[in-house]
Design a protein around this motif. Sequence first.
Motif: not given
Length: 371
Positions: A340-344
Motif C-alpha cells: 500500500y505504501w509503495h503503490g498508493v
Amino acid sequence: MTENLLRAPAEVKYAEELDYLESIDTGAKPFTWRLSPRMVRMFVLGSERADGIDREIPQKWFGDRSFVERAIVTLASDRGLLLIGDPGTGKSWLAELLSAAICRNSTLVVQGTAGTTEDHIKYSWNVAMVIARGQSRDSLIPSPIMTAMEQGVVGRFEELTRSTSDVQDALISILSEKYVSIPELDDDNIVFAKPGFSIIATANSRDRGVNDLSSALKRRFNFVRIPVVTNKKSEAEIVRFRTVELLKRHQIELDVPPTLLDILLQSFADLRTAAASATSDDEKLESALSTAEQIGVLEDAILHSQFFGDAQLKAHTLAGSLVGSLARRSPEDLAILNKYWHGVVEPRSKADGGEWPEFLAGGREAIATLS
C-alpha cells in the motif's frame, strides 16, 4: 464524580443532560422508562432546531436514524434486541446509551466468552453463607440479568455468539417466560421479571460459525444490523467526537490538523478498498479497519506526540501509529502495508504534496523497523 473514574458509564457521564431531558419530557413512557421514546432518540442522536428545546443536546452515536428508532421500538415491546455488525461499528456504545436513557443504568452487563456459564446469566451461590446458614435468597448471588429482571430495567449481553449453545439456550426461557426458577429453594423460588425488563445483546458478524444462534433464540430477538460507516463525512464526525473526549480525558491540549484527519480517513478508505478486492485472507489485513480502530490509531499518535514529541501531532507520527496498530501478523500484514505504501501513498505524496510526503516517510520507517 466523573473525574475520579477511568471511564464513567453513560448515565454518570451525561447525568446532567439526562436530568434536563427528564425534566422537560411530557411524552408517554413505556413501563418504567425514565424517558419517552422521542427523548431517548434525542439523547442518542442529538437535538435539532425543530425540537424547540432551549439547549443543544449533542449527538453521541453516529448512524442511521432508522436503526436507533427500530432499537427503541423493540425495547418498548417484550422482545429482546440484538445489535449485530462488524467490530468497531458502535454496537456496545449504542447499547450503553440506550440503557442509560431508558433506565439510568447501563452496568448490568454479561460478557459472552467461551468461559461464560449459565450461572452468569441466572444466579450463583455465596459458598460461605451456604455452609453457615444453608441455601436461601440471602445466600443467592443474582446475575446482572436476574438483577435487571427484579428491577424492571435493561440487561445487556455482550458478544452473545462467543458464548456456548447451552448458555444461549438459557436465555430462551428468560426471554419467553420472563422468569427464572430456583429449584434449590422450597419457598420464594421464582424470580419474575418486572415491567420494563429487556435484554440488549450484541454479536460480532465476523463470529459467524463460532456459536451460531439457534432458531428458537433468534425468534425471540429483533435484529438490528449496524453497518460499517463508509461515508467520509459521518466517519470524520465520529472520529472528531471521540478525539475531543480523548483529549479531555487525558487533559491534553493538542490540535488535530484537519489535513491529518483527512489522511487518516483516506488511508482507511484505501485499505478497505484493497481488502474488498482481495481474493484470499492472506491478502487482507487482519484488522477490521473499523472506525473504532481509526480512533485507536489517532489516540496512539496523540499520546506519542504528547509524551515523546513536541506536543504537536505530525504526519510522521500518525503513519507510525497506523502501521504499528494494523501490522498484527508478520509477515502477511507488513507485506500488505508495504504494498500500500509503495503503490498508493508514494504516488499520492508526489501528486498531492502537503503532509503526504512526511506520512510516506513515517510509514516506510515503521515498516522497516517491524520487518
